[in-house]
Scaffold this motif. Structure first.
Motif, PDB file in Angstrom:
ATOM      1  N   ASN A  88     -35.885  72.458   9.425  1.00  0.00           N
ATOM      2  CA  ASN A  88     -35.583  71.293  10.370  1.00  0.00           C
ATOM      3  C   ASN A  88     -35.178  70.081   9.200  1.00  0.00           C
ATOM      4  O   ASN A  88     -34.201  69.315   9.818  1.00  0.00           O
ATOM      5  CB  ASN A  88     -36.219  71.087  11.257  1.00  0.00           C
ATOM      6  CG  ASN A  88     -36.606  72.187  12.279  1.00  0.00           C
ATOM      7  OD1 ASN A  88     -35.804  72.907  12.617  1.00  0.00           O
ATOM      8  ND2 ASN A  88     -37.551  72.236  13.232  1.00  0.00           N
ATOM      9  N   TRP A  89     -36.194  69.767   8.439  1.00  0.00           N
ATOM     10  CA  TRP A  89     -36.019  68.562   7.608  1.00  0.00           C
ATOM     11  C   TRP A  89     -34.720  68.453   6.723  1.00  0.00           C
ATOM     12  O   TRP A  89     -33.941  67.960   6.723  1.00  0.00           O
ATOM     13  CB  TRP A  89     -37.263  68.393   6.905  1.00  0.00           C
ATOM     14  CG  TRP A  89     -37.042  67.413   5.619  1.00  0.00           C
ATOM     15  CD1 TRP A  89     -36.907  66.158   5.864  1.00  0.00           C
ATOM     16  CD2 TRP A  89     -37.208  67.725   4.238  1.00  0.00           C
ATOM     17  NE1 TRP A  89     -36.974  65.665   4.515  1.00  0.00           N
ATOM     18  CE2 TRP A  89     -36.981  66.431   3.564  1.00  0.00           C
ATOM     19  CE3 TRP A  89     -37.210  68.803   3.555  1.00  0.00           C
ATOM     20  CZ2 TRP A  89     -36.901  66.403   2.229  1.00  0.00           C
ATOM     21  CZ3 TRP A  89     -37.266  68.907   1.987  1.00  0.00           C
ATOM     22  CH2 TRP A  89     -36.941  67.673   1.463  1.00  0.00           C
ATOM     23  N   VAL A  90     -34.635  69.935   6.108  1.00  0.00           N
ATOM     24  CA  VAL A  90     -33.299  70.001   5.244  1.00  0.00           C
ATOM     25  C   VAL A  90     -31.902  69.825   6.021  1.00  0.00           C
ATOM     26  O   VAL A  90     -31.108  69.028   5.545  1.00  0.00           O
ATOM     27  CB  VAL A  90     -33.276  71.506   4.693  1.00  0.00           C
ATOM     28  CG1 VAL A  90     -31.954  71.831   3.941  1.00  0.00           C
ATOM     29  CG2 VAL A  90     -34.686  71.573   3.754  1.00  0.00           C
ATOM     30  N   SER A  91     -32.075  70.388   7.320  1.00  0.00           N
ATOM     31  CA  SER A  91     -30.796  70.238   8.285  1.00  0.00           C
ATOM     32  C   SER A  91     -30.638  68.709   8.834  1.00  0.00           C
ATOM     33  O   SER A  91     -29.755  68.567   9.730  1.00  0.00           O
ATOM     34  CB  SER A  91     -30.671  71.147   9.032  1.00  0.00           C
ATOM     35  OG  SER A  91     -32.035  71.077  10.042  1.00  0.00           O
ATOM     36  N   LYS A  92     -31.876  68.012   8.610  1.00  0.00           N
ATOM     37  CA  LYS A  92     -31.845  66.510   8.948  1.00  0.00           C
ATOM     38  C   LYS A  92     -31.873  66.567  10.812  1.00  0.00           C
ATOM     39  O   LYS A  92     -31.549  65.668  11.422  1.00  0.00           O
ATOM     40  CB  LYS A  92     -30.453  65.722   8.839  1.00  0.00           C
ATOM     41  CG  LYS A  92     -30.497  65.444   7.387  1.00  0.00           C
ATOM     42  CD  LYS A  92     -29.132  64.871   6.992  1.00  0.00           C
ATOM     43  CE  LYS A  92     -29.133  64.358   5.310  1.00  0.00           C
ATOM     44  NZ  LYS A  92     -27.825  63.787   5.094  1.00  0.00           N
ATOM     45  N   ARG A  93     -32.656  67.670  11.072  1.00  0.00           N
ATOM     46  CA  ARG A  93     -33.078  67.614  12.514  1.00  0.00           C
ATOM     47  C   ARG A  93     -34.383  66.900  12.844  1.00  0.00           C
ATOM     48  O   ARG A  93     -34.826  66.715  14.091  1.00  0.00           O
ATOM     49  CB  ARG A  93     -32.945  69.132  13.161  1.00  0.00           C
ATOM     50  CG  ARG A  93     -31.696  69.704  13.052  1.00  0.00           C
ATOM     51  CD  ARG A  93     -31.585  71.002  14.021  1.00  0.00           C
ATOM     52  NE  ARG A  93     -32.616  71.766  13.501  1.00  0.00           N
ATOM     53  CZ  ARG A  93     -32.267  72.943  12.636  1.00  0.00           C
ATOM     54  NH1 ARG A  93     -30.948  72.871  12.161  1.00  0.00           N
ATOM     55  NH2 ARG A  93     -33.068  73.746  12.301  1.00  0.00           N
ATOM     56  N   ALA A  94     -35.265  66.814  11.685  1.00  0.00           N
ATOM     57  CA  ALA A  94     -36.424  66.124  11.893  1.00  0.00           C
ATOM     58  C   ALA A  94     -36.935  65.638  10.716  1.00  0.00           C
ATOM     59  O   ALA A  94     -36.238  65.839   9.423  1.00  0.00           O
ATOM     60  CB  ALA A  94     -37.443  67.550  12.396  1.00  0.00           C
ATOM     61  N   LYS A  95     -38.076  64.938  10.830  1.00  0.00           N
ATOM     62  CA  LYS A  95     -38.503  64.219   9.607  1.00  0.00           C
ATOM     63  C   LYS A  95     -39.440  65.332   8.737  1.00  0.00           C
ATOM     64  O   LYS A  95     -39.700  66.447   9.250  1.00  0.00           O
ATOM     65  CB  LYS A  95     -39.318  63.073   9.860  1.00  0.00           C
ATOM     66  CG  LYS A  95     -38.421  61.918  10.770  1.00  0.00           C
ATOM     67  CD  LYS A  95     -39.755  60.638  10.886  1.00  0.00           C
ATOM     68  CE  LYS A  95     -38.582  59.674  11.679  1.00  0.00           C
ATOM     69  NZ  LYS A  95     -39.608  58.458  12.280  1.00  0.00           N
ATOM     70  N   PHE A  96     -39.694  64.679   7.480  1.00  0.00           N
ATOM     71  CA  PHE A  96     -40.520  65.637   6.559  1.00  0.00           C
ATOM     72  C   PHE A  96     -41.694  65.846   7.133  1.00  0.00           C
ATOM     73  O   PHE A  96     -42.377  64.889   7.749  1.00  0.00           O
ATOM     74  CB  PHE A  96     -40.741  64.828   5.204  1.00  0.00           C
ATOM     75  CG  PHE A  96     -41.206  65.740   4.175  1.00  0.00           C
ATOM     76  CD1 PHE A  96     -40.430  66.849   3.540  1.00  0.00           C
ATOM     77  CD2 PHE A  96     -42.658  65.771   3.825  1.00  0.00           C
ATOM     78  CE1 PHE A  96     -40.829  67.496   2.562  1.00  0.00           C
ATOM     79  CE2 PHE A  96     -43.085  66.601   2.939  1.00  0.00           C
ATOM     80  CZ  PHE A  96     -42.316  67.566   2.148  1.00  0.00           C
TER      81      PHE A  96
END
Length: 302
Positions: A88-96
């Protein structure tokens, strides 16, 4: 085939409750160890998959004798969850992803290989049979079980692979329009009304007193944890009253209609109104509409 989940209240002994808490701690330990490993890899330009992180953890846990007595699937599913968080972080759907502390929701997951369900009992790995307060309402192949804690209660969310839901013949039922609101949860076009219990308003003073007592406790002391549990129990009671009203209303509605017409609401925009925000949150109209949509789709209602 369809996946259906039934969340059932458990009735564990004191020993079983302590063991549940240990598995929650083991899940948190595995998640944090894998996240630390992933961050070290990033610093060295080494992007590790969740499978690699899991293999690394299997080597790391050998240094800790106490991990041998834990359910290893709790660690496996924790690292799988970390892999999804990273995706999700890689696809910018969520924070790290962040490290999880003890205040994080207590839960852990195991799979069908070590679980059996018989009547009002469920057999879990390492701890054997635990009493349940209901029987499993779905039949089919058991996929996974998530044990979680809310306030003072433990729950088992049992996911089962079932046959597709049989569509109910509603051709003889009327078309109904629904208007949702704050004072009345739902008003049907035929004049039927469903009351809104407004549980937060009912328990607001009691909740305020409990939260005030919590603020005066020494942070993370024994008395602080006791009072925090009391606040959690009040929130749990409020949610149960609200969910009960929603489920009764939605079940009654979908059992007697063929088509549902409902106004389009953007609840997030409505919450920007400061005068209505608290009442809207107490009504939880988004949750009500979500339950109504799910039950209507299961019965083939448009």
């Amino acid at each position: 085939m369809a996946y259906r989940t039934h969340k059932i209240t458990l009735d564990p002994t004191s020993k079983q409750s302590r063991w549940f808490s240990q598995q929650c701690g083991y899940r948190r330990f595995a998640y944090n160890q894998a996240l630390a490993d992933f961050k070290r890899g990033l610093a060295q330009d080494n992007f590790q998959s969740w499978q690699t992180l899991n293999n690394n953890f299997n080597q790391t846990k050998k240094r800790y004798e106490w991990t041998r007595s834990q359910d290893q699937r709790a660690a496996l599913y924790a690292i799988k969850a970390l892999g999804q968080a990273i995706a999700n972080w890689v696809s910018k759907r969520a924070k790290f992803p962040k490290f999880k502390g003890r205040a994080h929701q207590q839960s852990w997951t195991t799979d069908e290989q070590a679980v059996q369900v018989a009547g009002k009992r469920i057999k879990l790995p390492k701890i054997s049979w635990v009493k349940m307060r209901q029987t499993l309402r779905f039949t089919g192949r058991l996929i996974k079980v998530t044990i979680s804690r809310t306030a003072h209660r433990w729950f088992a969310s049992i996911t089962v692979e079932t046959e597709d839901t049989e569509v109910v013949d509603t051709s003889t039922h009327p078309v109904i329009g629904i208007d949702v609101g704050i004072n009345t949860l739902a008003t049907l076009s035929d004049g039927t009304k469903f009351d809104n219990p407004r549980p937060l308003k009912r328990y607001e003073k009691k909740l305020k007193r409990a939260q005030r007592r919590l603020s005066k406790r020494v942070f993370k002391s024994n008395n602080w944890y006791k009072q925090k549990l009391e606040v959690s129990r009040l929130h749990y009671r409020i949610r149960c009253i609200r969910d009960d009203a929603h489920h009764k209303a939605t079940t009654d509605i979908v059992s007697k209609v063929s088509v549902i017409g409902i106004e389009t609401l953007k609840v997030t925009n409505m919450l920007k109104n400061k005068k209505l925000a608290k009442a809207l949150s107490d009504s939880a109209l988004g949750g009500f509409l979500s339950k109504l949509k799910t039950k209507a789709e299961a019965r083939g209602i448009l």
